[in-house]
Design a protein around this motif. Structure first.
Motif, PDB file in Angstrom:
ATOM      1  N   LEU A  88       8.389   7.469   9.120  1.00 38.86           N
ATOM      2  CA  LEU A  88       7.463   7.055   8.065  1.00 38.86           C
ATOM      3  C   LEU A  88       7.538   5.552   7.899  1.00 38.86           C
ATOM      4  CD1 LEU A  88       8.446   9.811   5.496  1.00 38.86           C
ATOM      5  CD2 LEU A  88       6.263   9.668   6.704  1.00 38.86           C
ATOM      6  N   GLN A  89       6.581   5.006   7.186  1.00 35.67           N
ATOM      7  CA  GLN A  89       6.641   3.605   6.789  1.00 35.67           C
ATOM      8  C   GLN A  89       6.422   3.543   5.280  1.00 35.67           C
ATOM      9  OE1 GLN A  89       3.420   1.780   8.996  1.00 35.67           O
ATOM     10  NE2 GLN A  89       1.979   2.104   7.314  1.00 35.67           N
ATOM     11  N   ILE A  90       6.765   2.415   4.685  1.00 35.97           N
ATOM     12  CA  ILE A  90       6.546   2.230   3.254  1.00 35.97           C
ATOM     13  C   ILE A  90       5.187   1.559   3.085  1.00 35.97           C
ATOM     14  CG2 ILE A  90       7.388   1.162   1.123  1.00 35.97           C
ATOM     15  CD1 ILE A  90       9.159   3.443   2.239  1.00 35.97           C
ATOM     16  N   GLY A  91       4.341   2.193   2.267  1.00 36.71           N
ATOM     17  CA  GLY A  91       2.984   1.706   2.063  1.00 36.71           C
ATOM     18  C   GLY A  91       2.872   0.685   0.950  1.00 36.71           C
ATOM     19  N   VAL A  92       1.631   0.370   0.635  1.00 37.89           N
ATOM     20  CA  VAL A  92       1.305  -0.697  -0.295  1.00 37.89           C
ATOM     21  C   VAL A  92       1.907  -0.501  -1.695  1.00 37.89           C
ATOM     22  CG1 VAL A  92      -0.941   0.287  -0.928  1.00 37.89           C
ATOM     23  CG2 VAL A  92      -0.611  -2.156  -1.081  1.00 37.89           C
ATOM     24  N   TYR A  93       2.077   0.720  -2.154  1.00 37.92           N
ATOM     25  CA  TYR A  93       2.641   0.975  -3.488  1.00 37.92           C
ATOM     26  C   TYR A  93       4.131   1.314  -3.440  1.00 37.92           C
ATOM     27  CZ  TYR A  93      -2.174   0.980  -5.078  1.00 37.92           C
ATOM     28  OH  TYR A  93      -3.463   0.621  -5.361  1.00 37.92           O
ATOM     29  N   GLY A  94       4.749   1.140  -2.269  1.00 36.37           N
ATOM     30  CA  GLY A  94       6.156   1.482  -2.132  1.00 36.37           C
ATOM     31  C   GLY A  94       6.376   2.961  -1.840  1.00 36.37           C
ATOM     32  N   ILE A  95       5.307   3.671  -1.514  1.00 39.08           N
ATOM     33  CA  ILE A  95       5.362   5.109  -1.247  1.00 39.08           C
ATOM     34  C   ILE A  95       5.458   5.339   0.264  1.00 39.08           C
ATOM     35  CG2 ILE A  95       4.106   7.299  -1.495  1.00 39.08           C
ATOM     36  CD1 ILE A  95       2.652   5.997  -3.913  1.00 39.08           C
ATOM     37  N   SER A  96       6.294   6.284   0.672  1.00 39.01           N
ATOM     38  CA  SER A  96       6.400   6.632   2.092  1.00 39.01           C
ATOM     39  C   SER A  96       5.075   7.210   2.572  1.00 39.01           C
ATOM     40  CB  SER A  96       7.493   7.678   2.313  1.00 39.01           C
ATOM     41  OG  SER A  96       8.749   7.131   2.000  1.00 39.01           O
ATOM     42  N   GLU A  97       4.681   6.802   3.784  1.00 38.52           N
ATOM     43  CA  GLU A  97       3.437   7.310   4.355  1.00 38.52           C
ATOM     44  C   GLU A  97       3.528   7.312   5.876  1.00 38.52           C
ATOM     45  OE1 GLU A  97       0.653   4.557   2.508  1.00 38.52           O
ATOM     46  OE2 GLU A  97       0.716   3.251   4.255  1.00 38.52           O
ATOM     47  N   PRO A  98       2.653   8.103   6.524  1.00 41.46           N
ATOM     48  CA  PRO A  98       2.642   8.129   7.990  1.00 41.46           C
ATOM     49  C   PRO A  98       2.215   6.768   8.550  1.00 41.46           C
ATOM     50  CG  PRO A  98       1.348   9.946   7.083  1.00 41.46           C
ATOM     51  CD  PRO A  98       1.678   9.028   5.955  1.00 41.46           C
ATOM     52  N   HIS A  99       2.508   6.561   9.816  1.00 38.92           N
ATOM     53  CA  HIS A  99       2.079   5.324  10.482  1.00 38.92           C
ATOM     54  C   HIS A  99       0.569   5.369  10.713  1.00 38.92           C
ATOM     55  CE1 HIS A  99       6.110   3.765  11.175  1.00 38.92           C
ATOM     56  NE2 HIS A  99       6.461   5.027  11.360  1.00 38.92           N
ATOM     57  N   PRO A 100      -0.093   4.204  10.729  1.00 39.11           N
ATOM     58  CA  PRO A 100      -1.550   4.162  10.914  1.00 39.11           C
ATOM     59  C   PRO A 100      -2.025   4.802  12.219  1.00 39.11           C
ATOM     60  CG  PRO A 100      -0.708   1.982  10.309  1.00 39.11           C
ATOM     61  CD  PRO A 100       0.482   2.882  10.519  1.00 39.11           C
ATOM     62  N   HIS A 101      -1.174   4.815  13.244  1.00 41.00           N
ATOM     63  CA  HIS A 101      -1.575   5.370  14.538  1.00 41.00           C
ATOM     64  C   HIS A 101      -1.387   6.891  14.618  1.00 41.00           C
ATOM     65  CE1 HIS A 101       2.680   5.669  15.483  1.00 41.00           C
ATOM     66  NE2 HIS A 101       2.806   4.405  15.104  1.00 41.00           N
ATOM     67  N   ALA A 102      -0.828   7.514  13.580  1.00 40.15           N
ATOM     68  CA  ALA A 102      -0.655   8.975  13.586  1.00 40.15           C
ATOM     69  C   ALA A 102      -2.037   9.631  13.578  1.00 40.15           C
ATOM     70  CB  ALA A 102       0.146   9.408  12.356  1.00 40.15           C
ATOM     71  N   PRO A 103      -2.185  10.794  14.231  1.00 41.53           N
ATOM     72  CA  PRO A 103      -3.489  11.466  14.267  1.00 41.53           C
ATOM     73  C   PRO A 103      -4.016  11.731  12.853  1.00 41.53           C
ATOM     74  CG  PRO A 103      -1.882  12.627  15.634  1.00 41.53           C
ATOM     75  CD  PRO A 103      -1.136  11.562  14.900  1.00 41.53           C
ATOM     76  N   THR A 104      -5.326  11.608  12.686  1.00 36.92           N
ATOM     77  CA  THR A 104      -5.928  11.845  11.373  1.00 36.92           C
ATOM     78  C   THR A 104      -6.355  13.311  11.251  1.00 36.92           C
ATOM     79  OG1 THR A 104      -8.072  11.141  12.208  1.00 36.92           O
ATOM     80  CG2 THR A 104      -6.739   9.469  11.068  1.00 36.92           C
ATOM     81  N   ILE A 105      -6.585  13.720  10.014  1.00 40.18           N
ATOM     82  CA  ILE A 105      -7.039  15.081   9.710  1.00 40.18           C
ATOM     83  C   ILE A 105      -8.442  14.980   9.132  1.00 40.18           C
ATOM     84  CG2 ILE A 105      -6.696  17.068   8.195  1.00 40.18           C
ATOM     85  CD1 ILE A 105      -3.747  16.688   8.413  1.00 40.18           C
TER      86      ILE A 105
END
Length: 184
Positions: A88-105
């Motif tokens: 995971l990476q830490i996003g704009v609000y400090g929240i864990s999120e998937p990497h931008p290159h992960a497949p989308t849904i």
């Protein structure tokens, strides 16, 4: 009580929970979800990573489902597939999120959405964090008919919340005391 004050009061109450109590209540929420037909019949579920003592759903995250998690980009949520093996990476609000290159849904693939909330009411309306991300998501035509479960601790499941014309009721609410389906 106005939304801002109510939000602040409930977030403060949540932050004051002891870690053991937070973990026990989160585990009970997961147990209710695991035994619900809404969960067992869903193949693709959108969820969230717990932040600031939101109910922790990580007990649910295994390879038996396809899991989607949000990335905040501008004023929108982008949903990406995530497996327990992925970093995971830490996003704009400090929240864990998937990497931008992960497949989308795509919306058509989604069966169920776990919605993080500050509070929910008996009619299925939610009080969010004030950014409008989920309001915009749930109002979009491609997401409007998805099954949604608001996830809150029992102290934040209230008889009534102040609502706005754009608010959409959730399909159900889950607390540590049970899963309540809303009749809309």
């Amino acid at each position: 009580m106005e939304k801002k004050q109510l939000r602040r009061s409930l977030l403060n109450k949540r932050q004051l929970m002891l870690v053991e109590e937070w973990k026990q209540k989160s585990d009970r929420i997961c147990t209710h979800l695991l035994t619900s037909t809404l969960f067992t019949q869903a193949k693709t579920i959108l969820a969230y990573f717990s932040f600031r003592q939101e109910p922790d759903l990580s007990l649910l995250f295994d390879d038996s489902k396809i899991w989607g998690f949000p990335r905040c980009v501008g004023d929108s949520l982008y949903w990406h597939i995530w497996t327990p093996q992925d970093s995971l990476q830490i996003g704009v609000y400090g929240i864990s999120e998937p990497h931008p290159h992960a497949p989308t849904i795509e919306p058509a693939e989604v069966d169920l959405i776990f919605v993080p909330c500050v509070a929910c009411d008996y009619q299925g309306y939610r009080l969010g964090y004030g950014g409008g991300y989920y309001d915009r998501l749930l109002a979009a035509p491609e997401w409007a008919n998805k099954t949604t479960i608001g996830i809150v601790f029992d102290f934040a499941y209230l008889p009534q919340l102040p609502i706005e014309p754009w608010d959409k009721p959730l399909s159900a609410v889950c607390t540590e005391t049970g899963l309540i389906q809303i009749q809309n």
